[in-house]
Motif scaffolding. Structure first.
Motif, PDB file in Angstrom:
ATOM      1  N   PHE A  16      -3.161  -2.523   5.477  1.00 11.92           N
ATOM      2  CA  PHE A  16      -3.489  -2.453   6.902  1.00 11.92           C
ATOM      3  C   PHE A  16      -4.990  -2.322   7.113  1.00 11.92           C
ATOM      4  O   PHE A  16      -5.580  -3.043   7.931  1.00 11.92           O
ATOM      5  CB  PHE A  16      -2.744  -1.276   7.536  1.00 11.92           C
ATOM      6  CG  PHE A  16      -3.199  -0.924   8.926  1.00 11.92           C
ATOM      7  CD1 PHE A  16      -3.359  -1.897   9.900  1.00 11.92           C
ATOM      8  CD2 PHE A  16      -3.474   0.400   9.261  1.00 11.92           C
ATOM      9  CE1 PHE A  16      -3.787  -1.575  11.187  1.00 11.92           C
ATOM     10  CE2 PHE A  16      -3.898   0.732  10.534  1.00 11.92           C
ATOM     11  CZ  PHE A  16      -4.055  -0.261  11.496  1.00 11.92           C
ATOM     12  N   VAL A  17      -5.634  -1.432   6.369  1.00 13.53           N
ATOM     13  CA  VAL A  17      -7.075  -1.228   6.521  1.00 13.53           C
ATOM     14  C   VAL A  17      -7.833  -2.500   6.147  1.00 13.53           C
ATOM     15  O   VAL A  17      -8.798  -2.887   6.827  1.00 13.53           O
ATOM     16  CB  VAL A  17      -7.548  -0.031   5.662  1.00 13.53           C
ATOM     17  CG1 VAL A  17      -9.072   0.034   5.622  1.00 13.53           C
ATOM     18  CG2 VAL A  17      -6.983   1.273   6.225  1.00 13.53           C
ATOM     19  N   PRO A  73      -8.277   4.722  12.373  1.00 11.46           N
ATOM     20  CA  PRO A  73      -9.089   5.817  11.809  1.00 11.46           C
ATOM     21  C   PRO A  73      -8.314   6.731  10.875  1.00 11.46           C
ATOM     22  O   PRO A  73      -8.828   7.150   9.828  1.00 11.46           O
ATOM     23  CB  PRO A  73      -9.590   6.560  13.052  1.00 11.46           C
ATOM     24  CG  PRO A  73      -9.552   5.537  14.148  1.00 11.46           C
ATOM     25  CD  PRO A  73      -8.344   4.701  13.854  1.00 11.46           C
ATOM     26  N   SER A  74      -7.077   7.045  11.213  1.00  9.80           N
ATOM     27  CA  SER A  74      -6.271   7.918  10.354  1.00  9.80           C
ATOM     28  C   SER A  74      -5.926   7.218   9.047  1.00  9.80           C
ATOM     29  O   SER A  74      -5.946   7.835   7.971  1.00  9.80           O
ATOM     30  CB  SER A  74      -4.985   8.331  11.083  1.00  9.80           C
ATOM     31  OG  SER A  74      -5.275   9.100  12.232  1.00  9.80           O
ATOM     32  N   ALA A  75      -5.601   5.926   9.123  1.00 10.49           N
ATOM     33  CA  ALA A  75      -5.291   5.176   7.904  1.00 10.49           C
ATOM     34  C   ALA A  75      -6.510   5.115   6.990  1.00 10.49           C
ATOM     35  O   ALA A  75      -6.398   5.258   5.759  1.00 10.49           O
ATOM     36  CB  ALA A  75      -4.814   3.766   8.270  1.00 10.49           C
ATOM     37  N   MET A  76      -7.683   4.910   7.580  1.00  9.62           N
ATOM     38  CA  MET A  76      -8.907   4.884   6.782  1.00  9.62           C
ATOM     39  C   MET A  76      -9.174   6.238   6.137  1.00  9.62           C
ATOM     40  O   MET A  76      -9.627   6.306   4.988  1.00  9.62           O
ATOM     41  CB  MET A  76     -10.091   4.469   7.658  1.00  9.62           C
ATOM     42  CG  MET A  76     -10.085   3.014   8.060  1.00  9.62           C
ATOM     43  SD  MET A  76     -11.442   2.605   9.188  1.00  9.62           S
ATOM     44  CE  MET A  76     -12.852   3.132   8.233  1.00  9.62           C
ATOM     45  N   ALA A  77      -8.908   7.306   6.876  1.00 12.39           N
ATOM     46  CA  ALA A  77      -9.128   8.646   6.332  1.00 12.39           C
ATOM     47  C   ALA A  77      -8.240   8.901   5.125  1.00 12.39           C
ATOM     48  O   ALA A  77      -8.676   9.492   4.123  1.00 12.39           O
ATOM     49  CB  ALA A  77      -8.880   9.698   7.415  1.00 12.39           C
ATOM     50  N   VAL A  78      -6.986   8.440   5.181  1.00 11.50           N
ATOM     51  CA  VAL A  78      -6.074   8.605   4.049  1.00 11.50           C
ATOM     52  C   VAL A  78      -6.589   7.819   2.845  1.00 11.50           C
ATOM     53  O   VAL A  78      -6.629   8.331   1.718  1.00 11.50           O
ATOM     54  CB  VAL A  78      -4.651   8.151   4.428  1.00 11.50           C
ATOM     55  CG1 VAL A  78      -3.755   8.141   3.195  1.00 11.50           C
ATOM     56  CG2 VAL A  78      -4.061   9.063   5.491  1.00 11.50           C
ATOM     57  N   GLU A 145     -15.645   1.084   9.873  1.00 10.04           N
ATOM     58  CA  GLU A 145     -14.508   0.284   9.414  1.00 10.04           C
ATOM     59  C   GLU A 145     -14.301   0.364   7.914  1.00 10.04           C
ATOM     60  O   GLU A 145     -13.342  -0.195   7.385  1.00 10.04           O
ATOM     61  CB  GLU A 145     -14.682  -1.171   9.835  1.00 10.04           C
ATOM     62  CG  GLU A 145     -15.792  -1.907   9.118  1.00 10.04           C
ATOM     63  CD  GLU A 145     -16.017  -3.303   9.642  1.00 10.04           C
ATOM     64  OE1 GLU A 145     -16.610  -4.122   8.911  1.00 10.04           O
ATOM     65  OE2 GLU A 145     -15.605  -3.583  10.782  1.00 10.04           O
ATOM     66  N   GLY A 146     -15.171   1.061   7.202  1.00  6.64           N
ATOM     67  CA  GLY A 146     -14.985   1.259   5.779  1.00  6.64           C
ATOM     68  C   GLY A 146     -15.619   0.219   4.891  1.00  6.64           C
ATOM     69  O   GLY A 146     -15.441   0.260   3.669  1.00  6.64           O
TER      70      GLY A 146
END
Length: 316
Positions: A16-17, A73-78, A145-146
């Motif tokens: 997803f990210v 944002p939460s997915a990126m944090a994980v 966005e990482g």
């Protein structure tokens, strides 16, 4: 309604990210090192488990849905947290090992990179540094966005979710054509800019905004119709050609005056300038590692004698 027993896989979150970053399934698959069908399957599994459509696919483009934007944002944090665990495990205690994507703005990169790359390469041979040069706004977007891990920028950015670590202070110097009447002056009042044709960088460069701040503080209104340059090197070349004067950071002086066609003047104290620091995502969980990186970059740049250390009260 989300099944409360559902546990999203890290593979699904990475898929997803990656799709959110690239907005292209083929490029996203390359990013995470899987085949495109595997990536699509992982994303579909995540969407099914969450009971939400995260990505909208058409024959022409890929877009995030409103739910996708909300959860990104939460997915990126994980993913950041998992990467941090893996980096700690692989690094053998060295926080500065493995791959690190570092952004720098164009008015910093050419002037500090030689010393920084040599120094970090010697101190951390296992650090795989990848460098990206771009304007502040785009670097901040890539951080969020990482696509980047950290960036060397002028502070403050005041960007939500991003941490800032000050590294050093840098004066601005007035660049003038060779043999200009003001060349070599050591105590130039900023108010004198009112009588000079000031050249500015294009919009998007933070140095343009900083130059305008200097003018505003000095009560000067520059002519915004003057020649504008896409890079500091172009602005300097315009100065050499007699089109005006411009502000340059002190670290740029040696490089930009090498031709012998450019001279400089210094402002009175307190001299106008900027604070340079390292910016990173707070969600990465790598604050201590980036604090160490910022300290080492500052040490390498300070060795040039062209910049000033931060006040002790501000040193992390």
């Amino acid at each position: 309604m989300v099944d409360q027993s559902y546990q999203p896989s890290i593979g699904g979150l990475r898929a997803f990210v990656a799709v959110a970053k690239k907005l292209h399934f083929g490029m996203a698959a390359d990013e995470v090192g899987v085949s495109q069908p595997s990536l699509s399957q992982a994303l579909a599994g995540l969407e099914a488990g969450l009971g939400l459509q995260l990505v909208e696919r058409t024959t022409r483009r890929v877009m995030l849905t409103a739910e996708g934007r909300r959860l990104l944002p939460s997915a990126m944090a994980v993913c950041d947290a998992v990467d941090n665990v893996l980096a700690e495990a692989a690094g053998g205690g060295d926080p500065l090992s493995g791959s690190l994507r570092l952004g720098l703005i164009p008015t910093i990169a050419p002037y500090i990179l030689p010393a920084v790359l040599r120094g970090l390469g010697h101190r951390h041979p296992d650090l795989e540094l990848r460098v990206v040069e771009d304007q502040t706004g785009r670097l901040l977007d890539q951080l969020r966005e990482g696509s980047l891990d950290a960036a060397v920028l002028a502070l403050p950015t005041n960007a939500p979710g991003l941490g800032e670590i000050g590294m050093y202070d840098e004066d601005f110097v007035l660049a003038l054509p060779a043999a200009h009447p003001l060349a070599g002056r050591q105590k130039l009042a900023p108010s004198m800019l009112a009588d000079l044709p000031l050249l500015l960088l294009d919009e998007g460069h933070c140095l343009r905004d900083q130059a305008l701040e200097v003018c505003q503080t000095a009560g000067v209104s520059p002519d915004l119709r003057q020649t504008r340059a896409a890079s500091l090197t172009t602005a300097v070349q315009c100065v050499e050609g007699g089109l005006g004067v411009t502000l340059i950071p002190r670290t740029a002086v040696d490089v930009e005056t090498a031709s012998g066609e450019l001279d400089t003047a210094e402002f009175t104290k307190p001299r106008p300038g900027r604070r340079i620091g390292l910016v990173y995502r707070e969600s990465s969980g790598r604050g201590p590692a980036y604090t160490e990186l910022a300290a080492e970059i500052a040490e390498l740049v300070l060795a040039s004698g062209e910049v000033s250390p931060l006040p002790k009260s501000l040193v992390p």
